[in-house]
Motif scaffolding. Structure first.
Motif, PDB file in Angstrom:
ATOM      1  N   TRP C  69      58.841  97.677  49.027  1.00 31.77           N
ATOM      2  CA  TRP C  69      58.275  97.961  47.707  1.00 31.77           C
ATOM      3  C   TRP C  69      57.311  96.868  47.314  1.00 31.77           C
ATOM      4  CZ3 TRP C  69      59.362  94.630  43.574  1.00 31.77           C
ATOM      5  CH2 TRP C  69      60.450  93.765  43.730  1.00 31.77           C
ATOM      6  N   ASP C  70      56.269  97.253  46.590  1.00 34.49           N
ATOM      7  CA  ASP C  70      55.296  96.276  46.106  1.00 34.49           C
ATOM      8  C   ASP C  70      55.328  96.145  44.596  1.00 34.49           C
ATOM      9  OD1 ASP C  70      53.955  95.631  48.602  1.00 34.49           O
ATOM     10  OD2 ASP C  70      53.246  97.692  48.541  1.00 34.49           O
ATOM     11  N   THR C  71      55.448  97.270  43.938  1.00 38.90           N
ATOM     12  CA  THR C  71      55.375  97.184  42.475  1.00 38.90           C
ATOM     13  C   THR C  71      56.714  97.570  41.867  1.00 38.90           C
ATOM     14  OG1 THR C  71      54.673  99.466  42.162  1.00 38.90           O
ATOM     15  CG2 THR C  71      52.947  97.837  42.473  1.00 38.90           C
ATOM     16  N   ILE C  72      56.890  97.075  40.682  1.00 37.98           N
ATOM     17  CA  ILE C  72      58.140  97.284  39.970  1.00 37.98           C
ATOM     18  C   ILE C  72      58.418  98.776  39.792  1.00 37.98           C
ATOM     19  CG2 ILE C  72      57.193  97.288  37.625  1.00 37.98           C
ATOM     20  CD1 ILE C  72      60.019  95.003  38.471  1.00 37.98           C
ATOM     21  N   GLU C  73      57.335  99.560  39.673  1.00 37.23           N
ATOM     22  CA  GLU C  73      57.515 101.002  39.494  1.00 37.23           C
ATOM     23  C   GLU C  73      58.122 101.626  40.746  1.00 37.23           C
ATOM     24  OE1 GLU C  73      54.723  99.491  38.525  1.00 37.23           O
ATOM     25  OE2 GLU C  73      55.063  99.721  36.364  1.00 37.23           O
ATOM     26  N   GLN C  74      57.644 101.161  41.886  1.00 38.01           N
ATOM     27  CA  GLN C  74      58.171 101.720  43.128  1.00 38.01           C
ATOM     28  C   GLN C  74      59.653 101.396  43.257  1.00 38.01           C
ATOM     29  OE1 GLN C  74      55.282  99.736  45.575  1.00 38.01           O
ATOM     30  NE2 GLN C  74      54.222 101.645  46.019  1.00 38.01           N
ATOM     31  N   LEU C  75      60.000 100.165  42.908  1.00 38.07           N
ATOM     32  CA  LEU C  75      61.397  99.762  42.961  1.00 38.07           C
ATOM     33  C   LEU C  75      62.237 100.626  42.026  1.00 38.07           C
ATOM     34  CD1 LEU C  75      63.643  97.737  43.765  1.00 38.07           C
ATOM     35  CD2 LEU C  75      62.972  96.398  41.777  1.00 38.07           C
ATOM     36  N   LEU C  76      61.733 100.743  40.818  1.00 42.61           N
ATOM     37  CA  LEU C  76      62.470 101.479  39.802  1.00 42.61           C
ATOM     38  C   LEU C  76      62.673 102.938  40.220  1.00 42.61           C
ATOM     39  CD1 LEU C  76      63.670 100.776  37.153  1.00 42.61           C
ATOM     40  CD2 LEU C  76      61.505 101.279  36.034  1.00 42.61           C
ATOM     41  N   ALA C  77      61.595 103.532  40.705  1.00 43.17           N
ATOM     42  CA  ALA C  77      61.687 104.928  41.120  1.00 43.17           C
ATOM     43  C   ALA C  77      62.698 105.082  42.249  1.00 43.17           C
ATOM     44  CB  ALA C  77      60.325 105.440  41.548  1.00 43.17           C
ATOM     45  N   ALA C  78      62.688 104.116  43.167  1.00 47.89           N
ATOM     46  CA  ALA C  78      63.603 104.203  44.305  1.00 47.89           C
ATOM     47  C   ALA C  78      65.049 104.015  43.861  1.00 47.89           C
ATOM     48  CB  ALA C  78      63.223 103.171  45.363  1.00 47.89           C
ATOM     49  N   VAL C  79      65.269 103.046  42.975  1.00 47.99           N
ATOM     50  CA  VAL C  79      66.633 102.795  42.510  1.00 47.99           C
ATOM     51  C   VAL C  79      67.136 103.999  41.714  1.00 47.99           C
ATOM     52  CG1 VAL C  79      68.049 101.381  40.982  1.00 47.99           C
ATOM     53  CG2 VAL C  79      66.408 100.304  42.517  1.00 47.99           C
ATOM     54  N   GLN C  80      66.276 104.499  40.854  1.00 47.67           N
ATOM     55  CA  GLN C  80      66.636 105.647  40.044  1.00 47.67           C
ATOM     56  C   GLN C  80      66.978 106.849  40.905  1.00 47.67           C
ATOM     57  OE1 GLN C  80      67.236 106.761  37.147  1.00 47.67           O
ATOM     58  NE2 GLN C  80      66.892 108.958  37.439  1.00 47.67           N
ATOM     59  N   GLY C  81      66.155 107.030  41.954  1.00 47.28           N
ATOM     60  CA  GLY C  81      66.372 108.175  42.827  1.00 47.28           C
ATOM     61  C   GLY C  81      67.446 107.904  43.868  1.00 47.28           C
ATOM     62  N   ASN C  82      68.040 106.721  43.802  1.00 48.08           N
ATOM     63  CA  ASN C  82      69.090 106.343  44.743  1.00 48.08           C
ATOM     64  C   ASN C  82      68.610 106.524  46.184  1.00 48.08           C
ATOM     65  OD1 ASN C  82      71.494 105.284  45.283  1.00 48.08           O
ATOM     66  ND2 ASN C  82      72.713 107.129  44.811  1.00 48.08           N
ATOM     67  N   GLU C  83      67.429 106.007  46.412  1.00 47.19           N
ATOM     68  CA  GLU C  83      66.802 106.282  47.685  1.00 47.19           C
ATOM     69  C   GLU C  83      67.103 105.245  48.758  1.00 47.19           C
ATOM     70  OE1 GLU C  83      62.780 106.814  46.559  1.00 47.19           O
ATOM     71  OE2 GLU C  83      63.193 108.715  45.554  1.00 47.19           O
ATOM     72  N   ALA C  84      67.804 104.174  48.393  1.00 48.78           N
ATOM     73  CA  ALA C  84      68.140 103.187  49.416  1.00 48.78           C
ATOM     74  C   ALA C  84      69.560 102.711  49.193  1.00 48.78           C
ATOM     75  CB  ALA C  84      67.176 102.002  49.349  1.00 48.78           C
ATOM     76  N   ASP C  85      70.213 102.405  50.295  1.00 49.96           N
ATOM     77  CA  ASP C  85      71.576 101.906  50.161  1.00 49.96           C
ATOM     78  C   ASP C  85      71.557 100.489  49.623  1.00 49.96           C
ATOM     79  OD1 ASP C  85      72.433 104.282  51.313  1.00 49.96           O
ATOM     80  OD2 ASP C  85      72.143 103.478  53.333  1.00 49.96           O
ATOM     81  N   PHE C  86      70.654  99.711  50.184  1.00 48.62           N
ATOM     82  CA  PHE C  86      70.558  98.310  49.783  1.00 48.62           C
ATOM     83  C   PHE C  86      69.119  98.000  49.407  1.00 48.62           C
ATOM     84  CE2 PHE C  86      73.859  98.792  52.966  1.00 48.62           C
ATOM     85  CZ  PHE C  86      74.961  98.219  52.329  1.00 48.62           C
ATOM     86  N   ALA C  87      68.982  97.146  48.410  1.00 44.48           N
ATOM     87  CA  ALA C  87      67.620  96.772  48.025  1.00 44.48           C
ATOM     88  C   ALA C  87      67.579  95.293  47.699  1.00 44.48           C
ATOM     89  CB  ALA C  87      67.168  97.581  46.808  1.00 44.48           C
ATOM     90  N   ALA C  88      66.569  94.624  48.236  1.00 43.08           N
ATOM     91  CA  ALA C  88      66.392  93.209  47.936  1.00 43.08           C
ATOM     92  C   ALA C  88      65.479  93.081  46.731  1.00 43.08           C
ATOM     93  CB  ALA C  88      65.787  92.496  49.138  1.00 43.08           C
ATOM     94  N   VAL C  89      65.944  92.304  45.742  1.00 48.27           N
ATOM     95  CA  VAL C  89      65.152  92.142  44.519  1.00 48.27           C
ATOM     96  C   VAL C  89      65.347  90.737  43.974  1.00 48.27           C
ATOM     97  CG1 VAL C  89      65.356  94.573  43.854  1.00 48.27           C
ATOM     98  CG2 VAL C  89      67.041  92.930  43.031  1.00 48.27           C
ATOM     99  N   PRO C  90      64.407  90.265  43.155  1.00 55.63           N
ATOM    100  CA  PRO C  90      64.620  88.984  42.476  1.00 55.63           C
ATOM    101  C   PRO C  90      65.852  89.094  41.586  1.00 55.63           C
ATOM    102  CG  PRO C  90      62.337  89.696  42.279  1.00 55.63           C
ATOM    103  CD  PRO C  90      63.092  90.833  42.872  1.00 55.63           C
ATOM    104  N   LEU C  91      66.534  87.972  41.405  1.00 51.82           N
ATOM    105  CA  LEU C  91      67.792  88.015  40.667  1.00 51.82           C
ATOM    106  C   LEU C  91      67.608  88.478  39.232  1.00 51.82           C
ATOM    107  CD1 LEU C  91      69.618  84.822  41.923  1.00 51.82           C
ATOM    108  CD2 LEU C  91      70.130  87.219  42.433  1.00 51.82           C
TER     109      LEU C  91
END
Ligand SMILES: Nc1ncnc2c1ncn2[C@@H]1O[C@H](COP(=O)(O)OP(=O)(O)OP(=O)(O)O)[C@@H](O)[C@H]1O
Ligand SMILES: Nc1ncnc2c1ncn2[C@@H]1O[C@H](COP(=O)(O)OP(=O)(O)OP(=O)(O)O)[C@@H](O)[C@H]1O
Ligand SMILES: [Mg+2]
Ligand SMILES: [Mg+2]
Lengths: 239, 255, 323, 255, 239
Positions: C69-91
Motif C-alpha cells: 500500500w502507498d496511500t492511507i486510502e488504499q490501506l483503509l479500503a483494504a482493512v475495511q474490505g478485510n482483504e489481508a490477513d496481516f498488514a504492516a502499518v505505523p503504530l
C-alpha cells in the motif's frame, strides 16, 4: 467621388477589373443591375470593408453611413439601443435621446422602441436599420435596397425622409435598388451594371430637380427614362 | 432556459441539494463512519471546527488564494484567448504550449512552484492558475471566432469606439463561452486548491484536510470537503445571479 | 475486489517515510487464504523486507502472498474490505484504526527508530546550534513532527526555531538542491539524501538514540496488525506467522544483500539505498504484549501533543493481541 | 483562424515546442538536476525507461484508462448537457449537483472509489470521468442555447428527420463548444489520471511517477511527465487534424 | 383551408382575435398589408411554428414548404447541400441530384452550386431559399415576400417558375407581398390586412385565369383592381 480603375475579385471571381465611375458629390446616384453583379461589393469597397486590389476610390475617407442589405441589428439590444449604438461617445445623452426619438417617430417605430430585434417583423427590422443609417450626419450615405420589405405607404414615407435628410445635410448618396421607378424617383444619376467583371451598361442623368418629381409635364420624360432603363436591364440580364 | 421566477429557481436548486444529501445519507448506512460518515456526523464535525474557529480561519486563507488565482486566470485567460484566437498562426503557436502546461500534473510543478514562491501559498495559487487558465483561454479562443463579422463590420463603418465594440459586440457574443468557463472553473479551482495545498502548503483548507486524512479523521475530511462544496456552490449561485442581473447575461440570452 | 494485486512492490524508499501516510498500495488479494497461504499487506518499506524472504520460501512456514500500500486510502479500503490477513502499518495508524472501531489488533512491533534530524551545515552538531534557523519537517502532526517538538520542548527551544512543513519528497529534493539546510525526515526517504550528499551530510539527532536517553527504551515505529476476529479464531496462525517472520528477520540480518536484492525488484529501490536504509532502522520483531510498555510510552508522548494522531485516545487492552 | 496550409501549421507547432524546450533548458541551468533536470537528461532517462520496456508498459495501462474515461465523459457529458441545457428547470436541478461533484477534490473521492472499484484502475477512471464530465456538460449546455431557433424551425417545417437535424444543425452549432471542451479535457485528463493513479493505484504512469518522486528521481519524474505531455499534445494534434478534416470541423468554420 | 376564429398574441400584443378567413385549396391567395400587421405571423401559425391560442386552422396537417422572410440557409452547407437538406431521407440520391440540379438551373444558381451562403449576394441567397422551397412537392406553399431582393428580370423568371410549379402540383399557396402588381399577377384571391388585432380590410377575387394575365383586353380590369387595392392599402395604413 471618383472611382479610378479599381480591380477587385472574390476569390477567383473577378468582380471589378479596371473599373472607373464618377459619383458626383452631394448628389444621389442610383445603381441598378441584376442580382449578383457586384452592387453590394461596390458599396463595401467604398465603405472600405473590402480593400481594392488596384486603383483608388477618392473621397471615401469621410464619415460614412451604411444601410446594409440585411438589417445587421445587435440581437441583444432594443431598437432604441441599436440606434443609440452608433451615436455613443459622439453625442451627449440628451441629444442622443432627442435625435433617436425623432428618427424612430419618422420611421414609425415609436411603439417598438423597446422591442428586441427578434420581436420585430421583417419590415420593422428594416426600418430600425434605416433609422440607424439616417440618425447620424454622414458625408457619404450608402443604401443597399433601403425600401425592401416595406409596404407601399412606408416606402413613400421613407422616400420622403431620405429626400428631406439629403436636402438638409447634402451627403453623397449611393442608392442600390432593383426598382426602376424608385431609381428614377430619387436618382440624379442612374447607373445600370452588368457583366463579369462589371461594366456600366448604361448611364442616365435625370434632370428634373429633387425632391418633387410629380409635375404633370415631367411624366412623359420620366416614363421615357424608365422604359429605356427597363430595356437596358433586360439586355444586361441576357449577357 | 427561458425566463422564470427566481424563487422557483431557488427551490429547484434546494431540491437538488436535498436529493444529493439523501443519496449520501443512504450510502452512509452501508459503510462504517471511518469510510463514509453520515451527513449529520459530517455537519457535526464541521460545526465543531467552526466553534474552534479553525473552519473560518483556514477557509479565509484558501478563499483568498482561490480568488486571486481565479481572477487572474479569468482576466488573462479570457483576454489572451480572445486576442490570440483571432490570429491563426499565433493561436497555433500558443495552443500546444497551453496544452503542455495544462497536461503537466501539479505534482511535477510543485517543487518549482515552491522554489519560486515559497511554502507560503504561492504554489497553490500557481497551481490553480495553471488549472483554470487554459479553460478560459480555450473557451475564449473558440468563442472569438463565433463573433459575427457582420456586426463588427457594421461597428467599424459607424466608427463605434473600440471599447464600445468590446462591450456591445464582443462581450455578448463571447458570453456563453465565458460563462461556461466560469461555471467550470468555479468547481475546478476549489478542487485544485485543495490538492495543491495538500501537496505544498501548511495552511488552508487543503492542508487541514490532508492532516485529517492522515489521522484517519474521515468525518473531518468530509467536513472540510463539505465546506468547500458549500462555498463552491454558493459562488456558482452568486455568479448566476449576478450574470442574470447584469446586462451582459440578459443580453446573451436574447438571441 | 479486482484490484490488481501487486505482488511486487515496487518502491521502496518511500514508504515508510510515509509512516503510512501518504501512499499506499494496493492490494492484496484477499482471496481465500487456503490453509497454508497468508496474505500480507505492507508499505514499501522495512516491514516488507522480511516478508519478501518469506514469500521466496527461504524460511519455513506457510506460503505468503504480498501486496503493498502507498496511500492511507488504499490501506483503509483494504482493512475495511478485510482483504489481508496481516498488514504492516505505523503504530499510530494502528492505534487510530483501532480507536475508530475497526476490528484490528497489533501483533508485533518490528520497526524502530527511523527518524532523524539532519543538516547540510557542518557547523551544526546539536539542537542548540539550530537556534533561529529554519527547519523543514515532514508529516505535520505526525510522529516526526510530534517527536521533534517534544525534543525541542525538552531543550527549551520551542519558540526559537522556525518550522516549515512539507512532504518528504519535497523536503528531500529541496535539501539536495541546497534550498533547505536542516530537515527532520524518516527513513527510508532519507537514505537517498544520505547517499547523494555523502560528506556534506550531518546527522544531528537520531530520534531513536535521543529517545533512549530520555526514557531508556527503544522508539517503536511500525508493527503488524491483524483482524481481531481472524486472530481469535486462528491464534495458531498468528503464532505461525510471527515465528516465520522472526526467522525472516534473522535471515535479513545475516544476509541483508539477499533481501535488498529482492526488494530492488519488488519496490524498485536501488539495492545500496536499501542497505543504507536498513543500517539506520532497527528491525526487530517484539510481540505486541511484550512491547506494551514501550508502545504506551510512545503513545503518551503522541497523545499529549496530538491526540488525533492516535485516534483521540490511548488504546485499550484489546489493542494488543494475546492468545 | 482562416485556412492555410497544414504544413505551415506543423511548423508553427514545432516551433512552439522548440521554444518551450529552450526555456526549459535555460531554466535548468539555474537549478541543480535534483530540482530541475535538463531536457537532455530527462530524455535520456525516458529512453532508458523505454529500453527497459517500462515506459510503454505503464503508458498502455494509463492510456486505456484515459481513453475509456474520456470517451464516456465526452459522450455522456455532451449528450446530457445538450439535452438538459434546453430545459430550464432540469438544468437548474442538475447544475448544482454537477458543481458539487466537480468541487469535491479527488482525495475525498478516492476512498469510495477504491472500495467501489477496487485497486485496479477503476478509481483513476472514475476520477478522470468526474474531472472531465462537467466540462463537456457545461459547454454543451451553454452551447445548446446558442443553436439558431430559426434553423430549427426551418428543419421542422421541412420535416427533416431528427437525426439529420442533429447532424446538420445541432452538431455544427455546438461544435465550437464541444471542440473547446475537447481541447480542455485532453490536457485535464492526462493531468488528472496521473494524480489519481498516484493516489489510488499501483500501475500506470501516475504510480510510477509517484514512486520516482519519493525516490527523488527528479529526472524520472520529468521523464514520465514528458511522456504524458508528448502523448497529450499528440492527442490534441490528432484531434485537430481529424476535426479539420471531417465535415463538422470545416462546417463550423463557415460562419 | 379554413381559418376559424383564431386568437393569437405576441406577449401582450394581440395579433389575431377571433379571426377567420378562407384560403381556397389549390389556389393562390395573396396577402397584402402594412409592415408589422401580422402577415408573417399568420404564415407561422399555418406552419404551426406558433400555436393558436384559440380557434382552429383546418388542413394544415399536410406537407408544407415555407419560404421565410429571411433566407435561413445553413451557413455551413453549400447551396446544393442546403437544398438537399430538405430532401434527405425522402428521395434517393440520384433523384435528389436531378431535382436539385434542375431547380438550381431554374433559379439561376448553377454556377453557385458549391458556394457557401456567405459567398452569395443578397439576391442569390433569396434564390437559394426559393429553390429550397420549390424543390419538394408541397401541398401547402407559404411564401413570405418571395421576390424581395431580385431584379426585374429575375422576378419575372421566378414568377413564371412559381406558376409552372403551381400548375403542375396544384398546392395551396399563401403569398405575402408588398407589391400590388405582384399580387395581381399571381393571386386568385387577394386579401388586405390591417389593424391590431388584424381585420381584413378588403378581399378581392381576380377572375382572369392563371398563368397568363397579359391579354390586352384584361388590362383595364386588372388596372381597376390594382387601383382599388392601392387605395385600400393607403386607407389601411392610416388606421
Ligand atoms: N464573401 C464573398 N466570397 C465570395 N464571393 C462573394 C462574396 N460576396 C459576394 N460574392 C460574389 O460576388 C458577386 C457579387 O456579389 P454582390 O453581393 O456584390 O452582388 P449584388 O450585385 O449586391 O447582388 P444582389 O442584388 O443579389 O444583392 C456574386 O457573384 C457573389 O457570388
Ligand atoms: N417573436 C415575437 N415576439 C414579440 N412580438 C413579435 C414577434 N414576432 C412578431 N412580433 C410582433 O407582431 C407583429 C406582427 O409581426 P409580423 O412579423 O407578423 O408582421 P408582418 O406583417 O410580417 O410585417 P412585415 O411586412 O414587416 O414583415 C409586429 O408588431 C411584431 O412587432
Ligand atoms: Mg447586394
Ligand atoms: Mg413579415
Amino acid at each position: 467621388m471618383q472611382i479610378n480603375g479599381i480591380t477587385f475579385s472574390h476569390g477567383k471571381k473577378p468582380i471589378f477589373n479596371d473599373f472607373s465611375i464618377y459619383l458626383p458629390e452631394k448628389e444621389i446616384t442610383c445603381i441598378l443591375g441584376n442580382s449578383g453583379v457586384g452592387k453590394t461589393t461596390l458599396l463595401k469597397l467604398i465603405a472600405r470593408i473590402y480593400q481594392v486590389e488596384n486603383g483608388t476610390i477618392e473621397g471615401n475617407q469621410k464619415r460614412v453611413s451604411y444601410l446594409f442589405q440585411e438589417p445587421r441589428l445587435l440581437p441583444w439590444k432594443t431598437v432604441f439601443e441599436n440606434v443609440e449604438y452608433v451615436l455613443l461617445n459622439k453625442l451627449s445623452k440628451a441629444e442622443r435621446e432627442e435625435r433617436i426619438t425623432d428618427i424612430l417617430e419618422q420611421v414609425g417605430l415609436t411603439a417598438e422602441k423597446h422591442s428586441f430585434p427578434h420581436e420585430l417583423s421583417g419590415g420593422m427590422k428594416q426600418r430600425a436599420a434605416i433609422a440607424r443609417a439616417f440618425v447620424g450626419k454622414p458625408d457619404i450615405l450608402l443604401l443597399d435596397e433601403p425600401l425592401q420589405g416595406l409596404d407601399v405607404v412606408k416606402k413613400m414615407e421613407i422616400h420622403e425622409l431620405l429626400l428631406t435628410l439629403w436636402d438638409r445635410y447634402q451627403p453623397t448618396v449611393v442608392y442600390v435598388t432593383h426598382d426602376v421607378a424608385e431609381a428614377i424617383a430619387v436618382g440624379q444619376q442612374i447607373l445600370v451594371f452588368h457583366g463579369r467583371p462589371v461594366a456600366v451598361q448604361c448611364q442616365c442623368f435625370v434632370h428634373t430637380p429633387l425632391p418633387k418629381r410629380n409635375a404633370e409635364d415631367e411624366q412623359a420624360y420620366l416614363k421615357g427614362i424608365s422604359e429605356h432603363l427597363l430595356l437596358q436591364m433586360k439586355l444586361a440580364n441576357e449577357i | 432556459m427561458k425566463g422564470s421566477t427566481s424563487k422557483n429557481d431557488k427551490w429547484v436548486t434546494l431540491s437538488a441539494i436535498v436529493t444529493l444529501l439523501f443519496i449520501w445519507w443512504i450510502a452512509s448506512l452501508f459503510y462504517p463512519p471511518i469510510i463514509l460518515p453520515s451527513p449529520a456526523e459530517t455537519a457535526g464535525k464541521a460545526l465543531s471546527l467552526f466553534r474552534e474557529g479553525k473552519l473560518l480561519g483556514e477557509l479565509v486563507v484558501t478563499l483568498r488564494r482561490v480568488l486571486l488565482a481565479f481572477t487572474i486566470s479569468l482576466m488573462v485567460g479570457t483576454v489572451a484567448g480572445a486576442m490570440i484566437g483571432k490570429t491563426k498562426n499565433l493561436y497555433l503557436f500558443v495552443k500546444p504550449i497551453i496544452t503542455i502546461v495544462q497536461t503537466i500534473p501539479p505534482i511535477s510543478w510543485i517543487i518549482l512552484a515552491i522554489i519560486w514562491m515559497g511554502l507560503g501559498g504561492g504554489a497553490p495559487i500557481f497551481v490553480v492558475m495553471i488549472a483554470t487558465f487554459p479553460i478560459f483561454f480555450f473557451n475564449a479562443a473558440h468563442g472569438i471566432n463565433q463573433v459575427s463579422k457582420e456586426l463588427l463590420e457594421m461597428s467599424e463603418i459607424f466608427q463605434v469606439k473600440r471599447h464600445r465594440q468590446l462591450l456591445d459586440v464582443y462581450l455578448p457574443s463571447l458570453w456563453p463561452f465565458i460563462s461556461s468557463a466560469i461555471s467550470i472553473c468555479i468547481g475546478i479551482s476549489w478542487k485544485t486548491i485543495v490538492m495543491a495545498e495538500l501537496l505544498s502548503s501548511n495552511s488552508g483548507v487543503g492542508a487541514s484536510l490532508g492532516l485529517a486524512r492522515l489521522q484517519l479523521e474521515t468525518s473531518e475530511v468530509l467536513a472540510w470537503t463539505l465546506t468547500m462544496v458549500i462555498v463552491g456552490v454558493t459562488c456558482e449561485q452568486l455568479f448566476q445571479m449576478l450574470s442574470d442581473k447584469t446586462t451582459v447575461g440578459k443580453m446573451s440570452k436574447c438571441k | 475486489e479486482e484490484g490488481e494485486v501487486k505482488e511486487k512492490t515496487d518502491d521502496g524508499t518511500a514508504a515508510q517515510e510515509q509512516q503510512g501516510e501518504d501512499m499506499a498500495e494496493s492490494g492484496d488479494d484477499a482471496a481465500d487464504h487456503g490453509e497454508q497461504t497468508f496474505t500480507f499487506l505492507a508499505p514499501k518499506s522495512a516491514p516488507l523486507l522480511p516478508a519478501l524472504l518469506m514469500e521466496e520460501g527461504t524460511v519455513a512456514g506457510p506460503a505468503l502472498e504480498i501486496s503493498t500500500w502507498d496511500t492511507i486510502e488504499q490501506l483503509l479500503a483494504a482493512v475495511q474490505g478485510n482483504e489481508a490477513d496481516f498488514a504492516a502499518v505505523p503504530l499510530n495508524v494502528a492505534a487510530n484504526l483501532h480507536a475508530k472501531g475497526l476490528p484490528v489488533q497489533l501483533i508485533d512491533v518490528n520497526t524502530w527508530g527511523t527518524i532523524y534530524l539532519v543538516s547540510v551545515d557542518p557547523e551544526v552538531a546539536t539542537l542548540e546550534d539550530l537556534e533561529n534557523e529554519e527547519i523543514y519537517v515532514s508529516h505535520q502532526s505526525g510522529p516526526p513532527d510530534i517527536l521533534f517538538q517534544h525534543f525541542l520542548d525538552q531543550d527549551g527551544l520551542t519558540d526559537k526555531v522556525t518550522v516549515h512543513y512539507s512532504t518528504p519528497a519535497e523536503i528531500s529534493q529541496l535539501l539536495l538542491g541546497g534550498k533547505v539546510k536542516h530537515a527532520v525526515l524518516p527513513e527510508p526517504a532519507l537514505s537517498a539524501a544520505r547517499s547523494q550528499l555523502q560528506g556534506d551530510f550531518v546527522q544531528v539527532i537520531d530520534f531513536q538514540a535521543a529517545w533512549e536517553t530520555l526514557y531508556g527504551m527503544d522508539l517503536p515505529q511500525a508493527g503488524i496488525i491483524v483482524n481481531s476476529e481472524f486472530a481469535a479464531e486462528n491464534p495458531q496462525a498468528v503464532e505461525q506467522f510471527l515465528q516465520s517472520y522472526q526467522e525472516a528477520i534473522d535471515l535479513l540480518h545475516a544476509e541483508p544483500e539477499k533481501a535488498a536484492a529482492l526488494a530492488e525488484e519488488a519496490i524498485g529501490m536501488k539495492q545500496p539505498l536499501i542497505e543504507t536504509a536498513l543500517n539506520h532502522m532497527k528491525i526487530m520483531s517484539v510481540a505486541a504484549l511484550d512491547a506494551k510498555p514501550v508502545i504506551e510510552q510512545y503513545f503518551e508522548v503522541l497523545f499529549d501533543s496530538q491526540p488525533d494522531a492516535i485516534g483521540g485516545q490511548l488504546p485499550d487492552e484489546g489493542f494488543y493481541f494475546q492468545e
